[in-house]
Design an enzyme around this catalytic site. Structure first.
Site, PDB file in Angstrom:
ATOM      1  CG  PHE A 167      -1.889   1.195   1.173  1.00  0.00           C
ATOM      2  CD1 PHE A 167      -3.024   1.159   0.362  1.00  0.00           C
ATOM      3  CD2 PHE A 167      -1.635   2.350   1.895  1.00  0.00           C
ATOM      4  CE1 PHE A 167      -3.893   2.252   0.291  1.00  0.00           C
ATOM      5  CE2 PHE A 167      -2.492   3.449   1.830  1.00  0.00           C
ATOM      6  CZ  PHE A 167      -3.625   3.392   1.035  1.00  0.00           C
ATOM      7  CG  ASP A 175       5.393   3.580   1.745  1.00  0.00           C
ATOM      8  OD1 ASP A 175       5.435   4.209   2.826  1.00  0.00           O
ATOM      9  OD2 ASP A 175       4.359   3.462   1.055  1.00  0.00           O
ATOM     10  CE  LYS A 187      -0.998   5.758   7.675  1.00  0.00           C
ATOM     11  NZ  LYS A 187      -0.707   4.919   6.522  1.00  0.00           N
TER      12      LYS A 187
END
Ligand SMILES: *Cc1c(COP(=O)(O)O)cnc(C)c1O
Length: 407
Positions: free
Chosen positions: A140, A225, A254
């Site tokens: 993702f 990532d 995040k």
């Protein structure tokens, strides 16, 4: 005057685009790892806003940084630079392999920048043929059209017309499947060192080393990532530090802002050189408010106390989950690293993760799922022992509820 007198969950269905399906309660206040809804009901937060609220809610250091900066300067655009952005960039560079920082406002945007940089680097250095991006099934990377196409869940990228081309997917933790498609045309490999959304699946050490070797062999860039694994989540500032592998480009978001939207792409000076003035940009990227908060977050997170504390809390979580499982037999495995943990449901409860999440909310506990088969826990990195124990008591009650309903 607004037509809305009191906001209820019904208003969501009335006026919001239906791409989300939020819980029935509406939180109005948070402190540490506790959250209260409109009715004054208290929740213990094991979700952390999807691995974002790394210092819990309204941490004094964040409140202080935000309120001080809010009296000085909110926004300039990248026509000018600003002190918080420069201070944070210096700290990120000092703490990592990277020499250079690019700011974005989200994980997807940081990844978009990473992919565009890789493509531009390959074009400049090797030529047009070198444009292939390889990523992994169930990976993702965000929801912009490029990043969602690079993500390995076609359900998220299908149905929007022609996709950006040159993107290939192979199996995670399977080096042969990667080796089979890599060539001199490979521009970059994008990977989560530990797949979050895809089910909390750690990349095996030998696999990650092998990915690095293949990238070196084919002159391709390795993009980590770390939007979910980064900023202390796995017990080091970034997860790559524990893998023995150094990426060429790393993305962070995040927990980087602790709840304030910010993303960053980190890379080496030689690669960064290819994003010349005008090649890429963002109005808000490096916004002073966001950077002031992220700097305050980093000052707390990037300390031995907090990072070592993550490993201690991982132990507490694992012990509690294993104890629950010995009694109730619902998990096949507890996996992950640090405070990015997944409890995989066994065959009997496969596909029912959402039932557990809903039951937990009824018991006053916020958890996450990763797909339909895994309960996911990404709490504050400084959650207390008491909050863990009380949250686990609520989780056990929720599990009893689900068992009672399903037999
Ligand atoms: C959440 C996430 C993203 C997307 O971040 P946004 O801020 O939602 O755009 C990208 N990659 C990974 C690994 C993530 O977990």
């Amino acid at each position: 005057m607004s037509a809305v007198k009191s906001v209820t969950r019904q208003v969501f269905d009335d006026v919001m685009v239906p791409n989300y399906n939020p819980a029935q309660f509406i939180p109005v206040r948070g402190e540490g790892t506790r959250v209260w809804d409109q009715e004054g009901r208290e929740y213990i937060d094991f979700a952390g806003g999807i691995a974002v609220s790394c210092l819990g809610h309204c941490h004094p250091a964040m409140v202080h940084a935000l309120s001080e900066q809010s009296k000085k300067l909110w926004h300039l655009s990248n026509v000018l630079t600003n002190e918080p952005a420069l201070r944070l960039a210096q700290k990120l560079v000092d703490a990592t392999f990277a020499d250079k920082v690019y700011y974005a406002n989200s994980g997807a945007e940081a990844n978009e920048a990473a992919l565009k940089l890789a493509r531009r680097w390959a074009l400049d250095v090797h030529g047009e043929h070198k444009h292939q991006i390889i990523a992994f099934h169930k990976g993702f990377h965000g929801r912009t059209f490029f990043t969602v196409t690079v993500g390995g869940q076609p359900a998220y990228s299908d149905g929007f017309g022609p996709k950006p081309g040159g993107v290939h997917h192979v199996e995670f933790n399977n080096l042969e499947s990667l080796a089979a498609v890599m060539s001199e045309q490979t521009c970059a490999v994008m990977i989560e060192p530990l797949q979050g959304e895809g089910g909390v699946v750690p990349g095996e050490e030998a696999f990650l080393k092998g990915v690095r070797d293949l990238c070196d062999k084919h002159n391709a860039l390795l993009i980590f990532d770390e939007v979910q694994t980064g900023f202390g989540r796995t017990g080091t500032l970034y997860a790559y530090e524990q893998t023995g592998v150094t990426p060429d480009i790393l993305t962070s978001a995040k927990a980087l802002g602790g709840g304030f939207p910010i993303g960053a792409m980190l890379t080496t000076a030689a690669i960064a050189d290819h994003l010349k003035p005008g090649t890429h940009g963002s109005t808000y990227g490096g916004n002073p408010l966001a950077c002031a908060v992220a700097e305050a977050v980093m000052d707390v997170v990037n300390t031995p106390e907090v990072l070592e504390g993550v490993k201690q809390r991982e132990q507490w979580f694992r012990e509690a989950l294993n104890a629950i499982n010995e009694k109730h037999h619902v998990f096949s495995e507890v996996r992950g690293r640090g405070l990015l943990l997944g409890a995989a449901l066994n065959d009997k409860y496969k596909g029912k993760a959402r039932d557990f999440l809903n039951a937990a909310a009824e018991e006053g506990l916020m958890i996450l799922i990763a797909g339909a088969d895994v309960l996911r826990f990404t709490p504050s990195l400084i959650i207390s022992d008491t909050d863990i124990q009380q949250g686990m008591a609520r989780l056990e009650k929720a599990i009893e509820r689900v068992i009672a309903a399903h037999g």
